[in-house]
Scaffold this motif. Structure first.
Motif, PDB file in Angstrom:
ATOM      1  N   ASN A   1       0.618  -1.069  -0.445  1.00  0.00           N
ATOM      2  CA  ASN A   1      -0.009  -0.027   0.387  1.00  0.00           C
ATOM      3  C   ASN A   1       1.035   1.460   0.167  1.00  0.00           C
ATOM      4  OD1 ASN A   1      -1.755  -1.817   0.331  1.00  0.00           O
ATOM      5  ND2 ASN A   1      -2.107  -1.562   2.269  1.00  0.00           N
ATOM      6  N   PRO A   2       0.164   2.513  -0.171  1.00  0.00           N
ATOM      7  CA  PRO A   2       0.794   3.712  -0.677  1.00  0.00           C
ATOM      8  C   PRO A   2       1.520   3.923   0.916  1.00  0.00           C
ATOM      9  CG  PRO A   2      -1.010   3.945  -0.704  1.00  0.00           C
ATOM     10  CD  PRO A   2      -1.430   2.545  -0.340  1.00  0.00           C
ATOM     11  N   GLY A   3       3.356   4.127   0.490  1.00  0.00           N
ATOM     12  CA  GLY A   3       3.522   4.326   2.022  1.00  0.00           C
ATOM     13  C   GLY A   3       5.629   3.714   1.322  1.00  0.00           C
ATOM     14  N   LEU A   4       6.172   3.633   2.864  1.00  0.00           N
ATOM     15  CA  LEU A   4       7.717   3.607   2.465  1.00  0.00           C
ATOM     16  C   LEU A   4       7.800   2.248   2.771  1.00  0.00           C
ATOM     17  CD1 LEU A   4      10.925   4.480   2.119  1.00  0.00           C
ATOM     18  CD2 LEU A   4      10.776   4.819   4.228  1.00  0.00           C
ATOM     19  N   HIS A   5       8.895   1.736   1.486  1.00  0.00           N
ATOM     20  CA  HIS A   5       8.798   0.089   1.871  1.00  0.00           C
ATOM     21  C   HIS A   5      10.513  -0.562   1.399  1.00  0.00           C
ATOM     22  CE1 HIS A   5       4.354  -0.509   2.487  1.00  0.00           C
ATOM     23  NE2 HIS A   5       3.788   0.917   1.458  1.00  0.00           N
ATOM     24  N   PHE A   6      10.596  -1.632   1.663  1.00  0.00           N
ATOM     25  CA  PHE A   6      11.787  -2.109   1.554  1.00  0.00           C
ATOM     26  C   PHE A   6      12.263  -2.971   0.654  1.00  0.00           C
ATOM     27  CE2 PHE A   6      12.408   0.617   5.605  1.00  0.00           C
ATOM     28  CZ  PHE A   6      13.344   1.300   5.138  1.00  0.00           C
ATOM     29  N   LYS A   7      13.528  -3.531   0.177  1.00  0.00           N
ATOM     30  CA  LYS A   7      13.054  -4.302  -0.658  1.00  0.00           C
ATOM     31  C   LYS A   7      14.682  -5.060  -0.814  1.00  0.00           C
ATOM     32  CE  LYS A   7      12.922  -2.144  -5.321  1.00  0.00           C
ATOM     33  NZ  LYS A   7      14.926  -1.680  -5.742  1.00  0.00           N
ATOM     34  N   ILE A   8      14.654  -6.342  -1.942  1.00  0.00           N
ATOM     35  CA  ILE A   8      15.840  -6.760  -1.503  1.00  0.00           C
ATOM     36  C   ILE A   8      16.491  -6.169  -2.983  1.00  0.00           C
ATOM     37  CG2 ILE A   8      17.200  -8.769  -1.628  1.00  0.00           C
ATOM     38  CD1 ILE A   8      15.299 -10.127  -0.616  1.00  0.00           C
ATOM     39  N   PRO A   9      17.607  -5.571  -3.086  1.00  0.00           N
ATOM     40  CA  PRO A   9      18.106  -4.984  -4.077  1.00  0.00           C
ATOM     41  C   PRO A   9      19.119  -5.717  -4.975  1.00  0.00           C
ATOM     42  CG  PRO A   9      19.523  -4.268  -2.031  1.00  0.00           C
ATOM     43  CD  PRO A   9      18.452  -5.295  -1.494  1.00  0.00           C
ATOM     44  N   PHE A  10      18.635  -5.184  -6.035  1.00  0.00           N
ATOM     45  CA  PHE A  10      18.782  -5.766  -7.572  1.00  0.00           C
ATOM     46  C   PHE A  10      18.221  -7.043  -7.896  1.00  0.00           C
ATOM     47  CE2 PHE A  10      23.425  -4.164  -5.904  1.00  0.00           C
ATOM     48  CZ  PHE A  10      22.862  -2.762  -6.905  1.00  0.00           C
ATOM     49  N   ILE A  11      17.593  -7.706  -6.844  1.00  0.00           N
ATOM     50  CA  ILE A  11      16.840  -9.063  -6.750  1.00  0.00           C
ATOM     51  C   ILE A  11      15.063  -8.587  -7.142  1.00  0.00           C
ATOM     52  CG2 ILE A  11      16.003 -10.814  -5.876  1.00  0.00           C
ATOM     53  CD1 ILE A  11      18.610 -10.986  -4.284  1.00  0.00           C
ATOM     54  N   GLU A  12      14.902  -7.587  -6.285  1.00  0.00           N
ATOM     55  CA  GLU A  12      12.559  -7.500  -6.493  1.00  0.00           C
ATOM     56  C   GLU A  12      12.915  -6.239  -7.137  1.00  0.00           C
ATOM     57  OE1 GLU A  12      11.576  -9.483  -2.975  1.00  0.00           O
ATOM     58  OE2 GLU A  12      12.129  -7.056  -2.505  1.00  0.00           O
ATOM     59  N   THR A  13      12.048  -6.436  -7.921  1.00  0.00           N
ATOM     60  CA  THR A  13      12.014  -4.943  -8.732  1.00  0.00           C
ATOM     61  C   THR A  13      10.332  -4.591  -8.133  1.00  0.00           C
ATOM     62  OG1 THR A  13      11.514  -5.852 -10.760  1.00  0.00           O
ATOM     63  CG2 THR A  13      13.267  -5.151 -10.379  1.00  0.00           C
TER      64      THR A  13
END
Length: 298
Positions: free
Chosen positions: A56-68
């Motif tokens: 949902n709207p807001g700040l989130h984190f992901k795995i660099p170079f792996i997740e888009t």
């Protein structure tokens, strides 16, 4: 040769890049480890191209170079179509129609998995069904009815499109017929028909006005005649009452004279001017004698 390479500026520059490469990679990784979803959208997180979840709207984190992250708009969108069709009397017509539609927020991930995004969904699912619903509905109406009663045509398109879109993770509403383009000959015939209708209405208004004026004149004459009749009746009634009053007065006077002879004497005395009569009539065959004083006669 080796000594020259070691002394060259390019060598030292390459050593500097290698030295700071881990730091550069770390900075890039940090910048690729988070994402922001703006209002009106949801973020679909993909790992090696496979959709794993939505945010949902807001700040989130992901795995660099792996997740888009793929952004899916969940606000109301508008699709407009200009298409050729025909009316009930087989008259060619071009209509411009539009539809608003909204992706169910909870089903954004499913929509992405099944159709690959909003653009693909529009092109493959929504637009063909929208065109089909419109072209199936327009021929049910005559041209004049289509112009005068767009609401019925819109309701028909909405009903058909709702049936077509049942089961899809979107809501369609607010269909509008933006414009109806008919052949010029038909438009000219409508203008002529409307002109004749306006002339007929004007003539009818004129006749109605004349009728009202005539009726007003009749009413005025009738009122005037009734007024004259009322005046005549009043005058006749007045004369009748006056004559009746005079007759009653005469009758009363006659009765009074009959019942009291002294009133006759009194009336004669009131009427006498103080002079004796100049002539007298005797009884029998007595001649008329002048008994006036000589001096008076002279």
């Amino acid at each position: 040769m080796l000594e020259q390479k070691l002394k060259s500026p390019k060598f030292f520059k390459s050593i500097s890049i290698v030295k700071f490469l881990p730091l550069i990679l770390l900075i890039i990784a940090l910048f690729n480890s988070y994402f922001i979803v703006i209002e009106g959208h949801v973020g679909v997180v993909k790992r090696f191209g496979e959709a794993k979840g939505q945010e949902n709207p807001g700040l989130h984190f992901k795995i660099p170079f792996i997740e888009t992250v793929e952004m899916i708009e969940v606000r109301t969108r508008k699709n407009a179509e200009k298409m050729a069709s025909s009316t009930k009397e087989q008259m060619p017509v071009t209509v411009e129609v539009s539809v608003n539609w909204t992706v169910n927020k909870e089903a954004a991930l499913d929509l992405f998995k099944r159709y690959g995004g909003l653009t693909q969904f529009e092109q493959r699912i929504l637009d063909p069904r929208f065109r089909s619903a419109t072209k199936d509905t327009i021929p049910q109406f005559e041209a004049e009815q289509l112009i005068q009663d767009r609401a019925s045509a819109i309701q028909g398109i909405e009903r058909r499109l709702a049936e077509e879109m049942e089961g899809f993770p979107v809501v369609v509403d607010n269909i509008q017929i933006e414009n109806i383009i008919l052949p010029q000959k038909y438009i000219n015939s409508i203008e002529i028909k409307q002109t004749e209708k306006n002339l007929a209405a004007a003539e009818e208004h004129k006749l109605e006005r004349q009728r009202l004026e005539a009726l007003r004149a009749v009413n005025t004459a009738d009122a005037r005649a009734k007024g004259i009749l009322k005046i005549a009746e009043a005058e006749a009634q007045s004369i009748l009452l006056k004559g009746k009053a005079e007759a009653q007065a005469i009758d009363a006077k006659a009765k009074a004279l009959k019942n009291n002879p002294l009133i006759v004497k009194l009336t004669e005395a009131q009427a006498w001017d103080g002079k004796l009569p100049s002539t007298m009539m005797g009884e029998g065959v007595m001649p008329i004698m002048d008994i006036r004083d000589k001096s008076e006669s002279n």
